[in-house]
Design a protein around this motif. Structure first.
Motif, PDB file in Angstrom:
ATOM      1  N   GLN A  45       0.834  -1.198   0.000  1.00 12.27           N
ATOM      2  CA  GLN A  45       0.000   0.000   0.000  1.00 12.27           C
ATOM      3  C   GLN A  45       0.875   1.258   0.000  1.00 12.27           C
ATOM      4  O   GLN A  45       0.586   2.224  -0.719  1.00 12.27           O
ATOM      5  CB  GLN A  45      -0.939   0.019   1.197  1.00 12.27           C
ATOM      6  N   GLY A  46       1.951   1.234   0.801  1.00  8.70           N
ATOM      7  CA  GLY A  46       2.870   2.366   0.807  1.00  8.70           C
ATOM      8  C   GLY A  46       3.496   2.605  -0.557  1.00  8.70           C
ATOM      9  O   GLY A  46       3.602   3.744  -1.023  1.00  8.70           O
ATOM     10  N   LEU A  47       3.911   1.528  -1.219  1.00  6.83           N
ATOM     11  CA  LEU A  47       4.488   1.647  -2.562  1.00  6.83           C
ATOM     12  C   LEU A  47       3.439   2.142  -3.558  1.00  6.83           C
ATOM     13  O   LEU A  47       3.746   2.935  -4.463  1.00  6.83           O
ATOM     14  CB  LEU A  47       5.040   0.291  -3.013  1.00  6.83           C
TER      15      LEU A  47
ATOM     16  N   LEU B 159      -1.413   0.601  -9.418  1.00  4.91           N
ATOM     17  CA  LEU B 159      -2.438  -0.442  -9.464  1.00  4.91           C
ATOM     18  C   LEU B 159      -1.844  -1.813  -9.149  1.00  4.91           C
ATOM     19  O   LEU B 159      -2.476  -2.631  -8.470  1.00  4.91           O
ATOM     20  CB  LEU B 159      -3.118  -0.459 -10.834  1.00  4.91           C
ATOM     21  N   TYR B 160      -0.638  -2.063  -9.632  1.00  5.51           N
ATOM     22  CA  TYR B 160       0.042  -3.328  -9.349  1.00  5.51           C
ATOM     23  C   TYR B 160       0.224  -3.508  -7.834  1.00  5.51           C
ATOM     24  O   TYR B 160      -0.102  -4.564  -7.267  1.00  5.51           O
ATOM     25  CB  TYR B 160       1.395  -3.373 -10.063  1.00  5.51           C
ATOM     26  N   HIS B 161       0.752  -2.479  -7.180  1.00  2.74           N
ATOM     27  CA  HIS B 161       1.014  -2.589  -5.747  1.00  2.74           C
ATOM     28  C   HIS B 161      -0.282  -2.648  -4.946  1.00  2.74           C
ATOM     29  O   HIS B 161      -0.381  -3.408  -3.966  1.00  2.74           O
ATOM     30  CB  HIS B 161       1.868  -1.414  -5.276  1.00  2.74           C
ATOM     31  N   LEU B 162      -1.270  -1.869  -5.338  1.00  2.24           N
ATOM     32  CA  LEU B 162      -2.525  -1.869  -4.598  1.00  2.24           C
ATOM     33  C   LEU B 162      -3.269  -3.190  -4.759  1.00  2.24           C
ATOM     34  O   LEU B 162      -3.937  -3.656  -3.819  1.00  2.24           O
ATOM     35  CB  LEU B 162      -3.398  -0.697  -5.056  1.00  2.24           C
ATOM     36  N   ALA B 163      -3.144  -3.816  -5.927  1.00  2.28           N
ATOM     37  CA  ALA B 163      -3.749  -5.143  -6.124  1.00  2.28           C
ATOM     38  C   ALA B 163      -3.083  -6.158  -5.193  1.00  2.28           C
ATOM     39  O   ALA B 163      -3.758  -7.020  -4.598  1.00  2.28           O
ATOM     40  CB  ALA B 163      -3.625  -5.570  -7.576  1.00  2.28           C
TER      41      ALA B 163
ATOM     42  N   TYR C 201      -4.808  -8.327  -2.161  1.00  4.88           N
ATOM     43  CA  TYR C 201      -4.634  -9.785  -2.106  1.00  4.88           C
ATOM     44  C   TYR C 201      -4.074 -10.233  -0.753  1.00  4.88           C
ATOM     45  O   TYR C 201      -4.586 -11.159  -0.113  1.00  4.88           O
ATOM     46  CB  TYR C 201      -3.709 -10.238  -3.234  1.00  4.88           C
ATOM     47  N   LEU C 202      -3.025  -9.551  -0.300  1.00  2.00           N
ATOM     48  CA  LEU C 202      -2.368  -9.939   0.947  1.00  2.00           C
ATOM     49  C   LEU C 202      -3.241  -9.628   2.159  1.00  2.00           C
ATOM     50  O   LEU C 202      -3.296 -10.413   3.112  1.00  2.00           O
ATOM     51  CB  LEU C 202      -1.022  -9.222   1.060  1.00  2.00           C
ATOM     52  N   ALA C 203      -3.922  -8.489   2.129  1.00  2.00           N
ATOM     53  CA  ALA C 203      -4.809  -8.132   3.235  1.00  2.00           C
ATOM     54  C   ALA C 203      -5.973  -9.113   3.319  1.00  2.00           C
ATOM     55  O   ALA C 203      -6.409  -9.483   4.416  1.00  2.00           O
ATOM     56  CB  ALA C 203      -5.321  -6.704   3.067  1.00  2.00           C
ATOM     57  N   THR C 204      -6.484  -9.552   2.160  1.00  2.00           N
ATOM     58  CA  THR C 204      -7.561 -10.538   2.151  1.00  2.00           C
ATOM     59  C   THR C 204      -7.088 -11.852   2.751  1.00  2.00           C
ATOM     60  O   THR C 204      -7.800 -12.497   3.535  1.00  2.00           O
ATOM     61  CB  THR C 204      -8.065 -10.765   0.717  1.00  2.00           C
TER      62      THR C 204
ATOM     63  N   GLY D  49      -7.153  -0.546   0.040  1.00  2.00           N
ATOM     64  CA  GLY D  49      -6.618  -0.831  -1.282  1.00  2.00           C
ATOM     65  C   GLY D  49      -7.670  -0.659  -2.362  1.00  2.00           C
ATOM     66  O   GLY D  49      -7.406  -0.073  -3.426  1.00  2.00           O
ATOM     67  N   TYR D  50      -8.891  -1.157  -2.101  1.00  2.00           N
ATOM     68  CA  TYR D  50      -9.980  -0.971  -3.056  1.00  2.00           C
ATOM     69  C   TYR D  50     -10.248   0.514  -3.305  1.00  2.00           C
ATOM     70  O   TYR D  50     -10.460   0.945  -4.445  1.00  2.00           O
ATOM     71  CB  TYR D  50     -11.261  -1.638  -2.531  1.00  2.00           C
ATOM     72  N   PHE D  51     -10.262   1.282  -2.220  1.00  2.00           N
ATOM     73  CA  PHE D  51     -10.574   2.709  -2.332  1.00  2.00           C
ATOM     74  C   PHE D  51      -9.552   3.436  -3.205  1.00  2.00           C
ATOM     75  O   PHE D  51      -9.922   4.221  -4.091  1.00  2.00           O
ATOM     76  CB  PHE D  51     -10.633   3.338  -0.942  1.00  2.00           C
TER      77      PHE D  51
END
Length: 203
Positions: free
Chosen positions: A139-141, A155-159, A163-166, A179-181
């Motif tokens: 998320q920071g990246l 978008l790559y990092h937020l995806a 994934y990891l948070a889920t 991340g979705y937001f």
């Protein structure tokens, strides 16, 4: 003068009472038990210092639109934590991410990139790093990439963040919604309204 005032507001009002016991020379212990107890006590004080920085600096400064004032306290926590825990400790990761966020907000992208690189290095050195911490790193990246205008990289990092948070917290957790937001905001900015609206519903 302005820098000294910023340093005073950030450090002395928030963590001064925690710094003295952490930074003063440690006494000489005469037994292994005393040494062990002393180290454990110092570790508890250090953890209190980290907790205060991470709870007050983002809430009081970064989120309030005053990122510059978050930096001195975070740097002090980083210095003392590194001495106690070592430069590759996963406990330093939240501090580096805070410094990156604050530096980005203060218009210091080179410093932000440096802190993010250090955070990435720590994760690479730690095969047991949790999905939760990896999520925060991505998320920071992602947020840094947004600030730099590199939306595809963001978008790559937020995806990866989602994934990891889920994986760590579950599909409907609060930790996933950030991340979705941020992804929805990118698609909104790109005028991809279907994708944006779809992701906003996940928040």
């Amino acid at each position: 003068v302005s820098h000294q005032k910023t340093d005073w507001v950030s450090i002395h009002s928030q963590i001064c009472h925690l710094l003295s016991p952490v930074l003063r020379p440690q006494p000489c212990f005469h037994s292994e038990k005393d040494r062990k107890d002393g180290k454990e006590q110092l570790l508890r004080k250090q953890e209190s210092l980290i907790a205060v920085v991470l709870s007050t600096a983002p809430g009081g400064f970064v989120w309030a639109g005053q990122p510059l004032e978050a930096i001195p306290a975070a740097l002090q926590a980083l210095r003392s934590s590194s001495r106690l825990l070592g430069p590759a400790s996963l406990r330093l990761l939240p501090i580096y991410l805070l410094l990156a966020e604050a530096s980005t907000g203060a218009g210091r992208p080179r410093q932000a990139a440096k802190y993010l690189s250090q955070a990435q290095w720590i994760v690479l050195q730690s095969p047991d790093c949790s999905a939760a911490l990896q999520s925060k790193l991505h998320q920071g990246l992602g947020l840094f990439s947004i600030a730099e205008g590199n939306l595809d990289q963001a978008l790559y990092h937020l995806a990866n963040d989602v994934y990891l948070a889920t994986a760590e917290f579950g599909l409907n957790s609060v930790e996933v919604s950030g991340g979705y937001f941020h992804m929805a905001n990118i698609f909104f900015h790109q005028n991809k309204m279907d994708a944006a609206n779809s992701l906003y519903t996940e928040v």
